[in-house]
Design a protein around this motif. Sequence first.
Motif, PDB file in Angstrom:
ATOM      1  N   LYS A 199      39.162  29.433  25.593  1.00  0.00           N
ATOM      2  CA  LYS A 199      39.975  30.325  26.887  1.00  0.00           C
ATOM      3  C   LYS A 199      39.565  31.345  27.169  1.00  0.00           C
ATOM      4  CE  LYS A 199      44.191  28.265  23.677  1.00  0.00           C
ATOM      5  NZ  LYS A 199      45.549  28.741  23.412  1.00  0.00           N
ATOM      6  N   GLY A 200      38.473  32.049  27.500  1.00  0.00           N
ATOM      7  CA  GLY A 200      38.197  33.351  27.620  1.00  0.00           C
ATOM      8  C   GLY A 200      38.594  34.302  27.522  1.00  0.00           C
ATOM      9  N   LEU A 201      39.652  34.473  26.128  1.00  0.00           N
ATOM     10  CA  LEU A 201      40.223  35.616  25.863  1.00  0.00           C
ATOM     11  C   LEU A 201      39.457  37.480  25.802  1.00  0.00           C
ATOM     12  CD1 LEU A 201      42.656  34.145  23.245  1.00  0.00           C
ATOM     13  CD2 LEU A 201      42.972  34.325  25.286  1.00  0.00           C
ATOM     14  N   LYS A 202      40.274  37.858  25.845  1.00  0.00           N
ATOM     15  CA  LYS A 202      39.583  39.280  26.131  1.00  0.00           C
ATOM     16  C   LYS A 202      39.736  40.502  25.032  1.00  0.00           C
ATOM     17  CE  LYS A 202      37.681  42.116  29.258  1.00  0.00           C
ATOM     18  NZ  LYS A 202      37.601  42.453  30.865  1.00  0.00           N
ATOM     19  N   GLY A 203      39.638  41.269  24.832  1.00  0.00           N
ATOM     20  CA  GLY A 203      39.712  42.514  23.629  1.00  0.00           C
ATOM     21  C   GLY A 203      40.814  41.784  23.005  1.00  0.00           C
ATOM     22  N   GLN A 204      41.781  42.303  22.429  1.00  0.00           N
ATOM     23  CA  GLN A 204      42.980  42.758  21.930  1.00  0.00           C
ATOM     24  C   GLN A 204      43.999  41.251  22.296  1.00  0.00           C
ATOM     25  OE1 GLN A 204      43.868  44.976  19.592  1.00  0.00           O
ATOM     26  NE2 GLN A 204      41.559  46.386  20.739  1.00  0.00           N
ATOM     27  N   GLN A 205      43.723  40.250  23.277  1.00  0.00           N
ATOM     28  CA  GLN A 205      44.408  38.889  23.042  1.00  0.00           C
ATOM     29  C   GLN A 205      43.647  38.396  22.051  1.00  0.00           C
ATOM     30  OE1 GLN A 205      42.881  37.994  26.756  1.00  0.00           O
ATOM     31  NE2 GLN A 205      44.034  38.295  27.822  1.00  0.00           N
ATOM     32  N   THR A 206      42.775  37.959  21.375  1.00  0.00           N
ATOM     33  CA  THR A 206      42.105  37.816  20.116  1.00  0.00           C
ATOM     34  C   THR A 206      43.174  38.461  18.791  1.00  0.00           C
ATOM     35  OG1 THR A 206      41.192  38.530  19.849  1.00  0.00           O
ATOM     36  CG2 THR A 206      40.752  36.583  21.116  1.00  0.00           C
ATOM     37  N   PRO A 207      43.748  38.209  17.528  1.00  0.00           N
ATOM     38  CA  PRO A 207      44.402  38.517  16.486  1.00  0.00           C
ATOM     39  C   PRO A 207      42.744  39.065  16.014  1.00  0.00           C
ATOM     40  CG  PRO A 207      44.112  36.643  16.297  1.00  0.00           C
ATOM     41  CD  PRO A 207      43.723  36.554  17.535  1.00  0.00           C
ATOM     42  N   PHE A 208      43.043  40.287  15.037  1.00  0.00           N
ATOM     43  CA  PHE A 208      42.109  40.510  14.433  1.00  0.00           C
ATOM     44  C   PHE A 208      40.712  39.900  12.905  1.00  0.00           C
ATOM     45  CE2 PHE A 208      40.668  42.585  10.328  1.00  0.00           C
ATOM     46  CZ  PHE A 208      39.376  44.286  11.135  1.00  0.00           C
ATOM     47  N   GLY A 209      41.491  38.864  12.085  1.00  0.00           N
ATOM     48  CA  GLY A 209      41.102  37.634  12.087  1.00  0.00           C
ATOM     49  C   GLY A 209      40.004  37.580  12.948  1.00  0.00           C
ATOM     50  N   ALA A 210      40.726  37.358  13.779  1.00  0.00           N
ATOM     51  CA  ALA A 210      39.282  35.766  14.508  1.00  0.00           C
ATOM     52  C   ALA A 210      38.405  37.434  15.227  1.00  0.00           C
ATOM     53  CB  ALA A 210      40.258  35.153  15.585  1.00  0.00           C
ATOM     54  N   ARG A 211      38.565  37.979  15.977  1.00  0.00           N
ATOM     55  CA  ARG A 211      37.581  38.915  15.902  1.00  0.00           C
ATOM     56  C   ARG A 211      36.671  39.517  14.728  1.00  0.00           C
ATOM     57  NH1 ARG A 211      40.482  43.773  17.430  1.00  0.00           N
ATOM     58  NH2 ARG A 211      42.462  42.918  16.868  1.00  0.00           N
ATOM     59  N   VAL A 212      37.064  39.326  13.411  1.00  0.00           N
ATOM     60  CA  VAL A 212      36.352  39.602  12.671  1.00  0.00           C
ATOM     61  C   VAL A 212      35.517  38.011  12.168  1.00  0.00           C
ATOM     62  CG1 VAL A 212      35.930  39.448  10.219  1.00  0.00           C
ATOM     63  CG2 VAL A 212      37.453  41.187  11.100  1.00  0.00           C
ATOM     64  N   LEU A 213      35.792  37.125  12.461  1.00  0.00           N
ATOM     65  CA  LEU A 213      35.655  36.105  12.273  1.00  0.00           C
ATOM     66  C   LEU A 213      34.552  35.654  13.247  1.00  0.00           C
ATOM     67  CD1 LEU A 213      35.557  33.422  10.403  1.00  0.00           C
ATOM     68  CD2 LEU A 213      37.216  32.186  12.059  1.00  0.00           C
ATOM     69  N   CYS A 214      34.861  35.854  14.763  1.00  0.00           N
ATOM     70  CA  CYS A 214      33.364  35.870  15.439  1.00  0.00           C
ATOM     71  C   CYS A 214      32.419  36.845  14.941  1.00  0.00           C
ATOM     72  CB  CYS A 214      33.980  36.683  17.229  1.00  0.00           C
ATOM     73  SG  CYS A 214      32.638  36.378  18.317  1.00  0.00           S
ATOM     74  N   ALA A 215      32.103  38.369  14.928  1.00  0.00           N
ATOM     75  CA  ALA A 215      30.960  38.223  14.706  1.00  0.00           C
ATOM     76  C   ALA A 215      30.177  38.152  13.646  1.00  0.00           C
ATOM     77  CB  ALA A 215      31.784  40.537  14.363  1.00  0.00           C
ATOM     78  N   VAL A 216      31.245  37.572  12.105  1.00  0.00           N
ATOM     79  CA  VAL A 216      30.512  37.682  10.824  1.00  0.00           C
ATOM     80  C   VAL A 216      29.600  36.100  11.205  1.00  0.00           C
ATOM     81  CG1 VAL A 216      30.672  36.582   8.498  1.00  0.00           C
ATOM     82  CG2 VAL A 216      31.817  38.800   9.892  1.00  0.00           C
ATOM     83  N   GLU A 217      30.304  35.496  11.966  1.00  0.00           N
ATOM     84  CA  GLU A 217      29.959  34.458  12.207  1.00  0.00           C
ATOM     85  C   GLU A 217      28.542  34.296  13.317  1.00  0.00           C
ATOM     86  OE1 GLU A 217      30.337  29.797  14.318  1.00  0.00           O
ATOM     87  OE2 GLU A 217      30.633  31.226  14.495  1.00  0.00           O
ATOM     88  N   ALA A 218      28.602  35.612  14.205  1.00  0.00           N
ATOM     89  CA  ALA A 218      26.891  35.516  14.685  1.00  0.00           C
ATOM     90  C   ALA A 218      26.246  35.718  13.731  1.00  0.00           C
ATOM     91  CB  ALA A 218      27.972  36.342  15.995  1.00  0.00           C
ATOM     92  N   TYR A 219      26.218  37.633  13.681  1.00  0.00           N
ATOM     93  CA  TYR A 219      25.306  38.090  12.043  1.00  0.00           C
ATOM     94  C   TYR A 219      24.629  36.682  11.042  1.00  0.00           C
ATOM     95  CZ  TYR A 219      24.405  40.773   8.594  1.00  0.00           C
ATOM     96  OH  TYR A 219      23.512  40.875   6.945  1.00  0.00           O
ATOM     97  N   GLU A 220      25.518  35.497  10.362  1.00  0.00           N
ATOM     98  CA  GLU A 220      25.130  35.107   9.908  1.00  0.00           C
ATOM     99  C   GLU A 220      24.307  33.666   9.992  1.00  0.00           C
ATOM    100  OE1 GLU A 220      25.126  34.768   6.408  1.00  0.00           O
ATOM    101  OE2 GLU A 220      26.384  36.816   6.549  1.00  0.00           O
ATOM    102  N   GLU A 221      24.504  33.354  11.145  1.00  0.00           N
ATOM    103  CA  GLU A 221      24.109  32.511  12.302  1.00  0.00           C
ATOM    104  C   GLU A 221      22.337  32.706  12.386  1.00  0.00           C
ATOM    105  OE1 GLU A 221      25.386  31.339  16.112  1.00  0.00           O
ATOM    106  OE2 GLU A 221      27.044  28.983  14.576  1.00  0.00           O
ATOM    107  N   LEU A 222      22.833  34.333  13.084  1.00  0.00           N
ATOM    108  CA  LEU A 222      21.407  34.717  13.277  1.00  0.00           C
ATOM    109  C   LEU A 222      20.480  34.339  11.860  1.00  0.00           C
ATOM    110  CD1 LEU A 222      22.462  38.186  15.522  1.00  0.00           C
ATOM    111  CD2 LEU A 222      20.836  35.853  15.761  1.00  0.00           C
ATOM    112  N   LYS A 223      20.582  35.175  10.526  1.00  0.00           N
ATOM    113  CA  LYS A 223      20.180  34.672   9.383  1.00  0.00           C
ATOM    114  C   LYS A 223      19.670  34.053   9.028  1.00  0.00           C
ATOM    115  CE  LYS A 223      21.583  37.442   6.069  1.00  0.00           C
ATOM    116  NZ  LYS A 223      23.158  37.988   5.517  1.00  0.00           N
ATOM    117  N   THR A 224      20.050  32.495   9.697  1.00  0.00           N
ATOM    118  CA  THR A 224      19.339  31.103   9.374  1.00  0.00           C
ATOM    119  C   THR A 224      18.948  30.934  10.464  1.00  0.00           C
ATOM    120  OG1 THR A 224      21.923  30.302   9.808  1.00  0.00           O
ATOM    121  CG2 THR A 224      21.757  31.210   7.701  1.00  0.00           C
ATOM    122  N   SER A 225      18.951  29.365  10.035  1.00  0.00           N
ATOM    123  CA  SER A 225      18.066  28.635  11.000  1.00  0.00           C
ATOM    124  C   SER A 225      18.961  27.150  11.769  1.00  0.00           C
ATOM    125  CB  SER A 225      16.643  27.661  10.361  1.00  0.00           C
ATOM    126  OG  SER A 225      16.999  27.488   9.366  1.00  0.00           O
TER     127      SER A 225
END
Length: 488
Positions: free
Chosen positions: A306-332
């Motif tokens: 949906k192209g949501l921005k900033g606080q439009q997404t709940p805290f849990g989704a923002r955590v999931l967004c950053a952590v998933e990207a971090y873990e993907e960078l560490k794997t192939s």
Amino acid sequence: MSHSNASTDAVAHALDLSHYVILCVDDEPHISSALRRIFDMAGLSVMVAASASEALNLLAENEVHVVLSDMHMPEMNGADFLAQVRIRWPHIMRLMLTGTTDSSVAIDAINKGEIYRYLAKPWDNDELVCVVREAIDKYALISERDQLLDLTKQQNSELSNMVNILEEKVQERTADLTKSLTELRGSYIASIKAYSKLIVLKNHGLFVHSQAVADLCVKIARLAGCSQSEVQDIYIAGLLHDLGKIGLPESMLINFNSQGDEYQRKIYESHPKSGEDCLGSLYEMGQIASYIGMHHERFDGTGFPKGLKGQQTPFGARVLCAVEAYEELKTSLTGTDKLSSADAARMIHQQSGKLFCPDVCHLLMKALGIDKPDSQPLGSTDGADASQPAHHRGNTPAKAEHPLKPSNFADGQKTDVLIRNVLTYSELMAEIAQHSGAGIVDERDKPKGYLWVRQAGGVHNASPKLVKWLKDHRFLINQEKGWFLPLL
């Protein structure tokens, strides 16, 4: 030419046009004959009708994929005829052919018949055949999309049945036990974990990735002072965040290139919504489902679906967004070379306030035990290009681009072609920026949505220069809303 247009042209030429039927509707016999000759030579199966009523009878008795209709006909005009086609056979691609230059005709046809393209007489034969090819290509892509969605729904239904079976077994085995609410919640989490493992048997790497994401999400949630129930919801969302990928082909799970085929990209970007839909109706899973549906939204609004921005997404989704990207960078898992934990953390930190929530990035660094993330470019060496990760330098063969590769999120890189050889999105933005009170509203991702240009105070407040520019670039006017681009 953009990647999406090149791919569309390639698919259109690869189609066997003899399998597709076009119905040409015109009350002038010489026009119908000319259209028949053109499409016969292009390899299409052609049917003709001299009136709207005759065309409706043919549609009721035959399988037709594209309808090309004249606007001015006796009994029923083209706009009303195409409106009937849309209601009765919505899957048929609808084209309008007319000799009038009155923009109100185009607006009427678009509003009533939701046409794919609007063509003027006299026509260019090559352009006409090209437009019909593109319409057939879109018909084929929509059919394929619908088949994939049906398959996903079927798989989701089967998975929901499996969840019900697991829940029944848990209830049967614990029927004779008296447990507290905490113990019941613990059993529920255990069943969800088993469900997660069962789903990700599709790809073992996905299973390992999901566990790592869930564990790190819990650490961040606890550092943020979340309640126990919030921590559990974020943990389960981490375990099941890629649930929607079960409906994707294996080719999209590994080495998927987000800069490639536009249709494949849209299918891939549907997986958060598919995961949300699968879990949304399950007991106590509403909040978890919403986290999963928004875990690819970015803090700066460049994410999906949906192209949501900033606080439009709940805290849990923002955590999931950053952590998933971090873990993907560490794997192939995504097809890129692995980064060290330190390099992955630096890359996430560099996108704090851009792709990722600053508060979440701060908590992530704290959970990883990093006080001051190094701002030095990743993997930099003497004489190397410091703007690129080490695995993108030298003569190393390029792999699939990761979403965090700098070239993919540079500001202002809008290169999509709106009208081939006429207008690009970047040119539109540059022009609108010169006119006070004018703005762009992009509703193309919505059903029946168009690209709009709107003027503060209404269309009558627009400068004559802007009005002329929009007209020259094929925009049509809606007196109440503004100008819109119909040829998309």
